[in-house]
Scaffold this motif. Structure first.
Motif, short mmCIF file in Angstrom:
data_model
loop_
_atom_site.label_atom_id
_atom_site.label_comp_id
_atom_site.label_asym_id
_atom_site.label_seq_id
_atom_site.Cartn_x
_atom_site.Cartn_y
_atom_site.Cartn_z
N MET A 99 0.74 -1.07 -0.09
CA MET A 99 -0.02 0.10 0.09
C MET A 99 0.93 1.22 0.09
O MET A 99 0.51 2.14 -0.71
CB MET A 99 -1.25 0.04 1.19
N LYS A 100 1.93 1.15 0.79
CA LYS A 100 3.01 2.36 0.76
C LYS A 100 3.42 2.84 -0.79
O LYS A 100 3.40 3.77 -1.30
CB LYS A 100 3.80 1.94 1.76
N GLN A 112 2.19 1.84 -3.47
CA GLN A 112 1.02 2.32 -4.36
C GLN A 112 0.46 3.66 -4.10
O GLN A 112 0.40 4.51 -4.90
CB GLN A 112 -0.35 1.44 -3.98
N ARG A 113 0.74 4.09 -2.85
CA ARG A 113 0.43 5.34 -2.60
C ARG A 113 1.55 6.23 -3.40
O ARG A 113 1.15 7.41 -3.71
CB ARG A 113 0.31 5.84 -1.21
N LYS A 114 2.79 6.04 -2.93
CA LYS A 114 4.05 6.66 -3.76
C LYS A 114 3.50 6.82 -5.19
O LYS A 114 3.68 7.79 -5.95
CB LYS A 114 5.23 6.05 -3.74
N TYR A 128 0.61 6.79 -6.75
CA TYR A 128 -0.54 7.55 -7.12
C TYR A 128 0.08 9.17 -7.02
O TYR A 128 -0.42 9.97 -7.54
CB TYR A 128 -1.52 7.34 -6.06
N LEU A 129 1.04 9.34 -6.00
CA LEU A 129 1.41 10.72 -5.72
C LEU A 129 2.18 11.23 -6.93
O LEU A 129 1.92 12.22 -7.54
CB LEU A 129 2.22 10.80 -4.30
N SER A 174 -0.30 11.70 -9.95
CA SER A 174 -1.06 13.00 -9.50
C SER A 174 -0.14 14.36 -9.98
O SER A 174 -0.66 15.23 -10.61
CB SER A 174 -1.39 13.13 -8.09
#
Length: 298
Positions: free
Chosen positions: A1-2, A4-6, A8-9, A12
């Motif tokens: 998840m970490k 994946q968040r990177k 998405y960041l 974005s």
């Protein structure tokens, strides 16, 4: 998840940067000709990508480039960024930003069709349905609210904007078959070769005279945030992504973000046909991908 968040960041940030590109193109073209804008933007991107090569410790791989790989990079650089942006910038010089930007966004459908022709991938009914729908969207955007499609839009500009999507799709077909080198090295060589190619029109058309500072600033912005930094961040997003399909959907936000900046910065009144036509094009792409994923054998 970490991770994946990177991912998405980074994605974005790329959406934000690419969303400002259409506005930057129009501003740059107020001060520079389209070939001048391409040269200085490509030069800025080359410098940034060289920094990325050094930071990622890929210089040994770069120096080990074989003549065959260099020839491949020459073809890639000819298509993108040279020919792609040469055509795209000319289209922007002939069309409002809100028309040129979404017309360029038919490339995912063009990519599928060219993959069927050159890579032997099977084409299906939903591919042709998506193509027809996208052409309907293109017609609506080009009309700019007039029933006579070309009464408002420049036909040559519309043709160039659509042609740029063919060039972009062709570049990615060649790029996907070049799997033995890192992406950042390939990108650096493509932009370096493109910058060299840009010397030809610059010299022939006296492009080095009377370069306004605002034009150089716009070129530097495009070279950084449309080309160099954006491409590097997208590669990072792909690296950290645990679901590349979801990541790819981020790119469909770009034309809508672009319309916001076009309205705010360029003060173009966004016509309803632009929004409807763009929605049809994006809908056609999502329809094609959705049906395609459901019909793939497991």
């Amino acid at each position: 998840m970490k991770n994946q968040r990177k991912s998405y960041l980074y994605a974005s940030l790329v959406v934000l940067f690419w969303g400002t590109s259409a506005t930057a193109f129009e501003i740059g073209l107020k001060f520079l000709n389209y070939y001048q804008l391409l040269f200085w933007s490509s030069l800025a991107a080359t410098i940034i990508l060289w920094g990325a090569v050094v930071m990622q410790q890929k210089t040994d791989e770069l120096w080990a480039t074989t003549p065959k790989q260099l020839l491949r990079s020459a073809l890639q650089g000819l298509l993108n960024p040279f020919l792609y942006y040469f055509i795209l910038f000319k289209a922007y010089s002939l069309l409002p930003a809100q028309v040129a930007q979404p017309l360029n966004y038919v490339w995912p459908i063009v990519l599928v069709l060219l993959s069927g022709i050159f890579l032997g991938q099977k084409l299906h009914w939903y591919d042709f349905t998506a193509l027809i729908l996208s052409l309907v969207g293109v017609s609506i955007i080009s009309s700019q609210g007039n029933f006579n499609i070309f009464a408002q839009s420049n036909p040559w500009g519309v043709t160039l904007a659509l042609l740029s999507s063919v060039v972009w799709a062709s570049f990615w077909i060649i790029n996907v078959r070049d799997k033995d080198r890192s992406e950042v090295v390939k990108l650096f060589l493509s932009f370096a070769i493109s910058t060299i190619l840009c010397f030809i029109p610059m010299i022939m058309l006296d492009g080095f005279s009377n370069i306004p500072r605002n034009g150089l600033l716009a070129s530097a912005y495009i070279g950084a945030f449309e080309m160099g930094i954006a491409f590097v961040l997208w590669l990072k997003a792909m690296k950290y992504a645990t679901n590349t399909a979801k990541l790819g959907n981020f790119s469909y936000l770009v034309p809508f973000v672009a319309l916001v900046f076009i309205s705010w910065v360029l003060h173009e009144q966004i016509i309803w046909t632009t929004i409807v036509g763009l929605a049809i094009i994006i809908g056609a792409i999502l329809f094609q991908q959705s049906i395609g994923s459901q019909t793939k054998p497991t």
